[in-house]
Design a protein around this motif. Structure first.
Motif, PDB file in Angstrom:
ATOM      1  N   HIS A 108       1.143  -1.385   0.008  1.00  0.00           N
ATOM      2  CA  HIS A 108      -0.212   0.229  -0.255  1.00  0.00           C
ATOM      3  C   HIS A 108       1.131   1.348   0.005  1.00  0.00           C
ATOM      4  CE1 HIS A 108      -4.379  -1.061  -0.078  1.00  0.00           C
ATOM      5  NE2 HIS A 108      -4.282  -2.009   0.892  1.00  0.00           N
ATOM      6  N   TYR A 164      -6.322 -15.163  -6.221  1.00  0.00           N
ATOM      7  CA  TYR A 164      -5.887 -13.842  -5.496  1.00  0.00           C
ATOM      8  C   TYR A 164      -6.123 -12.161  -6.247  1.00  0.00           C
ATOM      9  CZ  TYR A 164      -3.134 -17.188  -3.146  1.00  0.00           C
ATOM     10  OH  TYR A 164      -2.957 -18.211  -2.944  1.00  0.00           O
ATOM     11  N   GLU A 211      -9.174 -11.334  -7.044  1.00  0.00           N
ATOM     12  CA  GLU A 211     -10.973 -10.860  -6.322  1.00  0.00           C
ATOM     13  C   GLU A 211     -10.438 -10.369  -4.759  1.00  0.00           C
ATOM     14  OE1 GLU A 211     -15.174 -12.373  -4.068  1.00  0.00           O
ATOM     15  OE2 GLU A 211     -14.144 -12.971  -5.851  1.00  0.00           O
ATOM     16  N   LEU A 212      -9.151 -10.948  -4.123  1.00  0.00           N
ATOM     17  CA  LEU A 212      -8.724  -9.962  -2.789  1.00  0.00           C
ATOM     18  C   LEU A 212      -7.316  -9.690  -2.979  1.00  0.00           C
ATOM     19  CD1 LEU A 212      -8.457 -10.380   0.485  1.00  0.00           C
ATOM     20  CD2 LEU A 212      -6.671 -12.615  -0.348  1.00  0.00           C
ATOM     21  N   GLU A 250      -7.426  -6.903  -5.574  1.00  0.00           N
ATOM     22  CA  GLU A 250      -9.277  -5.721  -5.754  1.00  0.00           C
ATOM     23  C   GLU A 250      -9.316  -5.276  -4.611  1.00  0.00           C
ATOM     24  OE1 GLU A 250     -12.776  -4.248  -8.476  1.00  0.00           O
ATOM     25  OE2 GLU A 250     -12.039  -6.920  -8.579  1.00  0.00           O
ATOM     26  N   GLU A 251     -10.621  -5.891  -3.768  1.00  0.00           N
ATOM     27  CA  GLU A 251     -10.766  -6.099  -2.740  1.00  0.00           C
ATOM     28  C   GLU A 251      -9.932  -4.834  -1.641  1.00  0.00           C
ATOM     29  OE1 GLU A 251     -11.995  -9.397  -0.157  1.00  0.00           O
ATOM     30  OE2 GLU A 251     -13.870 -10.176  -2.165  1.00  0.00           O
ATOM     31  N   LEU A 252      -8.443  -5.458  -1.207  1.00  0.00           N
ATOM     32  CA  LEU A 252      -7.471  -4.763  -0.914  1.00  0.00           C
ATOM     33  C   LEU A 252      -7.403  -3.975  -1.654  1.00  0.00           C
ATOM     34  CD1 LEU A 252      -5.549  -7.690   0.052  1.00  0.00           C
ATOM     35  CD2 LEU A 252      -6.798  -6.072   1.612  1.00  0.00           C
ATOM     36  N   GLY A 253      -7.533  -2.763  -2.811  1.00  0.00           N
ATOM     37  CA  GLY A 253      -7.713  -1.757  -3.261  1.00  0.00           C
ATOM     38  C   GLY A 253      -6.660  -1.594  -4.464  1.00  0.00           C
ATOM     39  N   SER A 296      -7.511  -5.405 -10.387  1.00  0.00           N
ATOM     40  CA  SER A 296      -8.514  -6.148 -10.181  1.00  0.00           C
ATOM     41  C   SER A 296      -7.532  -7.051 -12.034  1.00  0.00           C
ATOM     42  CB  SER A 296      -9.453  -5.823 -11.631  1.00  0.00           C
ATOM     43  OG  SER A 296      -9.559  -5.279 -12.680  1.00  0.00           O
TER      44      SER A 296
END
Length: 118
Positions: A68, A93, A95-96, A98-101, A104
């Protein structure tokens, strides 16, 4: 005992960046699949980063926090996935990620052919 070239390079990167940055920070123009990463300065940086990364022994939360701080261009997402989860295949991985920002799988596929890359 004298320092190895990897130790010297690590010290220099930490002095410059405060840590050892991922490859896209010092060399933002190079595509992750470029031959640059297999010889010369790119290969050297990957070797330095890999040695430093292993020595950090980050847990998942720490590894995610590191990325990050240094968000990857989408084309580098599989590389980041491998670094965090030691995954051979990135697809499970995305999807995860993408969820973590981080972006995609579609962002990754689109970025692979971006004309900005050398």
């Amino acid at each position: 005992m004298s320092e190895t070239w990897i130790e010297v390079a690590t010290t220099q990167l930490i002095a410059q960046y405060g840590t050892v940055p991922p490859p896209w920070v010092p060399y933002p123009e190079f595509h992750p699949y470029s031959a640059f990463w297999r010889m010369g300065g790119g290969e050297g940086h990957i070797m330095v980063f890999s040695a430093w990364w292993r020595a950090q022994n980050f847990d998942e939360a720490q590894a995610v926090a590191y990325f990050h701080r240094w968000p990857p261009p989408a084309a580098w997402l599989p590389w980041m996935i491998e670094a965090i989860w030691d995954a051979d295949e990135p697809e499970p991985y995305f999807e995860l990620v993408e969820e973590l920002g981080f972006g995609s799988q579609e962002d990754y596929e689109r970025d692979l052919d971006d004309s900005r890359w050398e």
